[in-house]
Design a protein around this motif. Structure first.
Motif, PDB file in Angstrom:
ATOM      1  N   ALA A  64      12.391  30.050   4.014  1.00  8.02           N
ATOM      2  CA  ALA A  64      10.981  29.800   4.304  1.00  8.02           C
ATOM      3  C   ALA A  64      10.650  30.358   5.680  1.00  8.02           C
ATOM      4  O   ALA A  64      11.281  29.994   6.673  1.00  8.02           O
ATOM      5  CB  ALA A  64      10.691  28.305   4.257  1.00  8.02           C
ATOM      6  N   LEU A  65       9.654  31.235   5.752  1.00  6.88           N
ATOM      7  CA  LEU A  65       9.251  31.796   7.045  1.00  6.88           C
ATOM      8  C   LEU A  65       8.480  30.773   7.866  1.00  6.88           C
ATOM      9  O   LEU A  65       8.541  30.790   9.098  1.00  6.88           O
ATOM     10  CB  LEU A  65       8.392  33.051   6.834  1.00  6.88           C
ATOM     11  N   VAL A  66       7.737  29.899   7.194  1.00  8.08           N
ATOM     12  CA  VAL A  66       6.982  28.833   7.869  1.00  8.08           C
ATOM     13  C   VAL A  66       7.408  27.522   7.212  1.00  8.08           C
ATOM     14  O   VAL A  66       6.823  27.095   6.218  1.00  8.08           O
ATOM     15  CB  VAL A  66       5.463  29.044   7.752  1.00  8.08           C
ATOM     16  N   PRO A  67       8.455  26.875   7.715  1.00  5.47           N
ATOM     17  CA  PRO A  67       9.018  25.704   7.027  1.00  5.47           C
ATOM     18  C   PRO A  67       8.029  24.565   6.785  1.00  5.47           C
ATOM     19  O   PRO A  67       8.189  23.796   5.839  1.00  5.47           O
ATOM     20  CB  PRO A  67      10.147  25.256   7.976  1.00  5.47           C
ATOM     21  N   GLN A  68       6.993  24.432   7.624  1.00 10.97           N
ATOM     22  CA  GLN A  68       6.061  23.315   7.454  1.00 10.97           C
ATOM     23  C   GLN A  68       5.091  23.542   6.295  1.00 10.97           C
ATOM     24  O   GLN A  68       4.490  22.582   5.797  1.00 10.97           O
ATOM     25  CB  GLN A  68       5.268  23.085   8.744  1.00 10.97           C
ATOM     26  N   ALA A  69       4.892  24.787   5.874  1.00 15.21           N
ATOM     27  CA  ALA A  69       4.045  25.065   4.716  1.00 15.21           C
ATOM     28  C   ALA A  69       4.774  24.629   3.451  1.00 15.21           C
ATOM     29  O   ALA A  69       6.003  24.483   3.447  1.00 15.21           O
ATOM     30  CB  ALA A  69       3.692  26.549   4.644  1.00 15.21           C
ATOM     31  N   ARG A  70       4.035  24.402   2.377  1.00 14.25           N
ATOM     32  CA  ARG A  70       4.640  23.969   1.120  1.00 14.25           C
ATOM     33  C   ARG A  70       4.177  24.862  -0.023  1.00 14.25           C
ATOM     34  O   ARG A  70       2.989  25.183  -0.136  1.00 14.25           O
ATOM     35  CB  ARG A  70       4.278  22.516   0.816  1.00 14.25           C
ATOM     36  N   ASN A  71       5.143  25.241  -0.874  1.00 12.88           N
ATOM     37  CA  ASN A  71       4.860  26.037  -2.063  1.00 12.88           C
ATOM     38  C   ASN A  71       5.362  25.289  -3.288  1.00 12.88           C
ATOM     39  O   ASN A  71       6.557  24.983  -3.391  1.00 12.88           O
ATOM     40  CB  ASN A  71       5.535  27.408  -1.956  1.00 12.88           C
ATOM     41  N   ILE A  72       4.450  24.981  -4.185  1.00 15.66           N
ATOM     42  CA  ILE A  72       4.754  24.182  -5.370  1.00 15.66           C
ATOM     43  C   ILE A  72       4.437  25.012  -6.601  1.00 15.66           C
ATOM     44  O   ILE A  72       3.304  25.484  -6.768  1.00 15.66           O
ATOM     45  CB  ILE A  72       3.918  22.881  -5.380  1.00 15.66           C
ATOM     46  N   LEU A  73       5.411  25.211  -7.461  1.00 17.30           N
ATOM     47  CA  LEU A  73       5.210  25.978  -8.685  1.00 17.30           C
ATOM     48  C   LEU A  73       4.910  25.009  -9.821  1.00 17.30           C
ATOM     49  O   LEU A  73       5.747  24.160 -10.163  1.00 17.30           O
ATOM     50  CB  LEU A  73       6.448  26.822  -8.999  1.00 17.30           C
ATOM     51  N   VAL A  74       3.714  25.120 -10.383  1.00 18.40           N
ATOM     52  CA  VAL A  74       3.289  24.255 -11.486  1.00 18.40           C
ATOM     53  C   VAL A  74       3.386  25.057 -12.772  1.00 18.40           C
ATOM     54  O   VAL A  74       2.688  26.064 -12.946  1.00 18.40           O
ATOM     55  CB  VAL A  74       1.847  23.742 -11.281  1.00 18.40           C
ATOM     56  N   LEU A  75       4.268  24.620 -13.660  1.00 14.66           N
ATOM     57  CA  LEU A  75       4.523  25.314 -14.911  1.00 14.66           C
ATOM     58  C   LEU A  75       3.932  24.523 -16.071  1.00 14.66           C
ATOM     59  O   LEU A  75       4.031  23.297 -16.102  1.00 14.66           O
ATOM     60  CB  LEU A  75       6.031  25.484 -15.128  1.00 14.66           C
ATOM     61  N   GLY A  76       3.325  25.227 -17.023  1.00 17.58           N
ATOM     62  CA  GLY A  76       2.822  24.583 -18.226  1.00 17.58           C
ATOM     63  C   GLY A  76       3.854  24.640 -19.331  1.00 17.58           C
ATOM     64  O   GLY A  76       4.703  25.540 -19.370  1.00 17.58           O
ATOM     65  N   ALA A  77       3.778  23.686 -20.248  1.00 14.03           N
ATOM     66  CA  ALA A  77       4.720  23.685 -21.368  1.00 14.03           C
ATOM     67  C   ALA A  77       4.541  24.914 -22.238  1.00 14.03           C
ATOM     68  O   ALA A  77       5.464  25.331 -22.933  1.00 14.03           O
ATOM     69  CB  ALA A  77       4.531  22.431 -22.206  1.00 14.03           C
ATOM     70  N   THR A  78       3.342  25.520 -22.209  1.00 17.86           N
ATOM     71  CA  THR A  78       3.083  26.734 -22.988  1.00 17.86           C
ATOM     72  C   THR A  78       3.383  27.983 -22.169  1.00 17.86           C
ATOM     73  O   THR A  78       2.880  29.058 -22.478  1.00 17.86           O
ATOM     74  CB  THR A  78       1.620  26.765 -23.451  1.00 17.86           C
ATOM     75  N   ALA A  79       4.189  27.849 -21.125  1.00 13.17           N
ATOM     76  CA  ALA A  79       4.439  28.958 -20.196  1.00 13.17           C
ATOM     77  C   ALA A  79       4.804  30.241 -20.925  1.00 13.17           C
ATOM     78  O   ALA A  79       5.818  30.315 -21.615  1.00 13.17           O
ATOM     79  CB  ALA A  79       5.556  28.588 -19.227  1.00 13.17           C
ATOM     80  N   GLY A  80       3.945  31.257 -20.769  1.00 14.12           N
ATOM     81  CA  GLY A  80       4.248  32.562 -21.316  1.00 14.12           C
ATOM     82  C   GLY A  80       4.096  32.679 -22.815  1.00 14.12           C
ATOM     83  O   GLY A  80       4.345  33.743 -23.376  1.00 14.12           O
ATOM     84  N   ARG A  81       3.685  31.615 -23.497  1.00 15.01           N
ATOM     85  CA  ARG A  81       3.564  31.680 -24.950  1.00 15.01           C
ATOM     86  C   ARG A  81       2.482  32.675 -25.344  1.00 15.01           C
ATOM     87  O   ARG A  81       1.427  32.752 -24.723  1.00 15.01           O
ATOM     88  CB  ARG A  81       3.217  30.296 -25.501  1.00 15.01           C
ATOM     89  N   LYS A  82       2.735  33.439 -26.389  1.00 12.07           N
ATOM     90  CA  LYS A  82       1.766  34.444 -26.807  1.00 12.07           C
ATOM     91  C   LYS A  82       0.549  33.795 -27.454  1.00 12.07           C
ATOM     92  O   LYS A  82       0.660  32.884 -28.262  1.00 12.07           O
ATOM     93  CB  LYS A  82       2.409  35.440 -27.775  1.00 12.07           C
ATOM     94  N   LYS A  83      -0.632  34.303 -27.063  1.00 11.80           N
ATOM     95  CA  LYS A  83      -1.884  33.835 -27.645  1.00 11.80           C
ATOM     96  C   LYS A  83      -2.177  34.649 -28.896  1.00 11.80           C
ATOM     97  O   LYS A  83      -1.509  35.662 -29.170  1.00 11.80           O
ATOM     98  CB  LYS A  83      -3.006  33.980 -26.610  1.00 11.80           C
ATOM     99  N   PRO A  84      -3.172  34.234 -29.709  1.00  8.52           N
ATOM    100  CA  PRO A  84      -3.476  34.967 -30.947  1.00  8.52           C
ATOM    101  C   PRO A  84      -3.757  36.444 -30.733  1.00  8.52           C
ATOM    102  O   PRO A  84      -3.493  37.269 -31.608  1.00  8.52           O
ATOM    103  CB  PRO A  84      -4.706  34.234 -31.491  1.00  8.52           C
TER     104      PRO A  84
END
Length: 275
Positions: free
Chosen positions: A56-76
């Motif tokens: 982390a270049l700036v340790p006090q900052a926060r990065n949160i990855l929010v993933l959906g259960a449909t992550a990357g699933r193909k749409k119609p």
């Protein structure tokens, strides 16, 4: 992407408010519903020991990855759904950015243990959404860190919400109606809604509790509207790794250094702060 962000920012606050009305037994029940992702923690710890995670270049900052259960699933139409949202909180907590990571974005995914315990997935150059399908949250995080150079501090996986025709949006609306003003209008109905909401969340140990999610929601609500930027990384691959000269490279460099995402560094020049 905005629906996922609303779920994090509003949902946790509503759950805490409504749970307070139902009492301590309900609090313990709903907090216990949130699954703690120990498997991902082990994979990331091993990558850390091997020197394969960015610092982390700036340790006090926060990065949160929010993933959906449909992550990357193909749409119609054959395109892939958004695989994730990177939620960036500045070190001073006065700014925030929500950056959509398209499922079709091509990344260099490492070899990852399969979530079902069936060996490991091979390293591959593949759509970002496929990393989640092959190796779960750990593979998504490692692929994103390789692509961006951004260290992911926390992650959330939000499942589809069964029994609600409008998904997360319908669930949020129901929570707001049931918990309006802190009152308890239909206890049995509210209990079921909250049980469903909290059962849809898997998180790292630092976020897998109601107080932790409520603190995150509170921080998001305190960010002024004109200092919350919502944007996307381009879905089309660019020549080579994203460098500082490309739109994606400028955006990722700003996030790494915890700089504001002004119009000049956003992936799309027409993006505007969320109003």
């Amino acid at each position: 992407m905005r629906a996922v962000l609303r779920w994090v920012a509003i949902g946790a606050g509503l759950v805490m408010m409504a749970t307070a009305a139902l009492g301590m037994a309900a609090y313990r029940k709903f907090s216990g519903n949130i699954r703690t992702d120990q498997a991902t923690e082990r994979v990331l710890a091993a990558a850390e020991r091997a020197g394969e995670r960015p610092r982390a270049l700036v340790p006090q900052a926060r990065n949160i990855l929010v993933l959906g259960a449909t992550a990357g699933r193909k749409k119609p139409d054959g395109s892939r759904a958004d695989a994730a949202v990177l939620l960036h909180l500045s070190a001073d907590r006065g700014r925030a950015a929500a950056v959509g990571v398209p499922g079709g974005l091509m990344v260099s995914a490492p070899s990852c243990p399969r979530p079902d315990g069936g060996g490991t997935s091979p390293a591959a150059y593949e759509p970002f959404g496929a990393a989640f399908a092959h190796g779960g949250a750990a593979c998504s995080i490692r692929a994103f860190e390789r692509l961006s150079g951004i260290r992911v501090d926390h992650h959330l996986v939000v499942d589809d919400v069964p029994g609600f025709a409008g998904g997360r949006r319908d669930l949020l609306r129901t929570l707001a109606q049931e918990a309006r003003g802190g009152s308890l209008t239909h206890p049995a109905r509210l209990y079921g809604v909250l049980d469903t909401a909290t059962s849809s969340i898997t998180a790292d140990p630092g976020l897998s509790s109601l107080p932790a999610l409520y603190e995150l929601a509170g921080r998001l609500r305190k960010v002024p509207a004109d200092r919350l930027v919502v944007t996307d990384l381009p879905a089309a691959p660019e020549p080579g790794a994203p460098g500082a000269a490309t739109p994606a490279g400028r955006l990722l460099a700003a996030l790494r250094a915890d700089r504001p995402l002004t119009a000049g560094v956003r992936a799309r020049p027409d993006d505007q702060p969320k109003r």
